[in-house]
Enzyme design. Structure first.
Site, PDB file in Angstrom:
ATOM      1  N   SER A 168      -0.836  -3.023   1.886  1.00  0.00           N
ATOM      2  CA  SER A 168      -0.162  -1.424   1.223  1.00  0.00           C
ATOM      3  C   SER A 168      -1.470   0.146   1.423  1.00  0.00           C
ATOM      4  O   SER A 168      -2.146  -0.568   1.017  1.00  0.00           O
ATOM      5  CB  SER A 168       0.351  -1.379   0.173  1.00  0.00           C
ATOM      6  OG  SER A 168       0.326  -0.272  -0.784  1.00  0.00           O
ATOM      7  N   TYR A 218      -2.782  -3.857  -8.503  1.00  0.00           N
ATOM      8  CA  TYR A 218      -2.416  -3.744  -7.780  1.00  0.00           C
ATOM      9  C   TYR A 218      -2.639  -3.621  -6.117  1.00  0.00           C
ATOM     10  O   TYR A 218      -3.107  -3.772  -5.194  1.00  0.00           O
ATOM     11  CB  TYR A 218      -0.992  -3.307  -7.585  1.00  0.00           C
ATOM     12  CG  TYR A 218      -0.283  -2.990  -6.080  1.00  0.00           C
ATOM     13  CD1 TYR A 218       0.226  -3.632  -5.563  1.00  0.00           C
ATOM     14  CD2 TYR A 218      -0.463  -1.422  -5.431  1.00  0.00           C
ATOM     15  CE1 TYR A 218       1.643  -4.026  -4.682  1.00  0.00           C
ATOM     16  CE2 TYR A 218       0.862  -1.641  -4.413  1.00  0.00           C
ATOM     17  CZ  TYR A 218       1.487  -2.700  -3.609  1.00  0.00           C
ATOM     18  OH  TYR A 218       1.834  -2.572  -2.529  1.00  0.00           O
TER      19      TYR A 218
END
Length: 271
Positions: free
Chosen positions: A144, A157
């Site tokens: 990501s 994350y």
């Protein structure tokens, strides 16, 4: 060599219950591979598997395994010991909370590390040796843009996605000359059920039936993924993500972090 000859006969897709994982699994089946679908929810997995089989004719297996558990990889290894897995896709990893680090229990961050870092690393270490012996295979690790630089509300994350990017690049450096296609696939904002749930819970969408603004479709992501399996070590998905990577690359780390703070505040309405 055919796609199935190079990457088959079996693919294992971790995080295959919905979104990009389910779509990627179906894309593999369309190209002649049988697929092992791994995720937490057995009933959902069974529905996905039935749909893939009916549309493609591929053989499927489902494994209801929680990748945040320390014994997840052992369970997967045991269940696939009789299968020749020539393709591994690690698609799990969305952050369902998007909250400050200190607002969550440390177990939430630990689970994120287990799912996004430990599980992919362990799965690669288990399945890659057989690919090397055969001289062909494929590994795709979904990452990501959150891993480009640190930002608020995605402390653990973003860090795990940075790990995924570097891990894929390093694995490519060791395996690409052995016939293994390794690709770190870096996604931006993508219209998945997980994103719709998150943005609806935060009042950014009126319902989970709405499409998040400026989000790439799953079909767009999957099309780029298959078109660039041999474009490793890293592929940025979408023009926006490629532009963001170029922009962050032109900044110092400190400048990039401050920009992320400003962007996050603007996206959250200044809170």
């Amino acid at each position: 060599m055919t796609f199935a000859g190079k990457y088959g006969p079996w693919a294992l897709v971790a995080g295959a219950s919905d979104g990009v994982g389910a779509a990627f699994a179906e894309g593999l089946a369309e190209r002649g591979l049988n697929v092992v679908l791994v995720a937490r929810r057995q009933a959902v997995l069974d529905d996905v598997a039935a749909g893939i089989s009916s549309r493609t004719g591929a053989e499927t297996h489902t494994l209801a395994v929680d990748l945040t558990e320390q014994d997840a990889t052992s369970a997967i290894v045991g269940a696939t010991k009789d299968l020749e897995v020539g393709f591994l896709a690690c698609c799990a990893g969305a952050d369902p909370h998007f909250e400050p680090f200190l607002a969550q229990p440390i177990t939430a961050a630990e689970a994120m590390v287990q799912r996004n870092c430990m599980a992919p690393m362990q799965l690669c270490h288990h399945f890659a040796p057989a690919m090397v012996r055969r001289g062909s295979g494929g590994i795709v690790i979904f990452s990501s843009g959150a891993g480009f630089v640190g930002g608020p509300n995605m402390v653990a994350y973003g860090a795990t996605k940075a790990f995924d990017m570097v891990f894929a690049e390093a694995l490519w450096s060791e395996l690409h000359d052995k016939g293994i296609d390794v690709l770190g696939l870096v996604l931006g904002k993508t219209d998945t059920p997980a994103l719709r749930r998150l943005e609806h819970s935060r009042g950014q969408l009126g319902s989970e039936d709405e499409v998040p603004p400026d989000a790439a479709t799953v079909d767009e992501v999957i099309a780029e993924a298959f078109a660039n399996l041999t474009s490793g070590p890293t592929w940025m998905v979408g023009e926006q993500m490629r532009a963001a990577a170029q922009m962050f690359g032109s900044m110092t780390r400190n400048e990039a972090v401050r920009l992320m703070v400003q962007a996050s505040a603007a996206a959250m309405g200044g809170d």
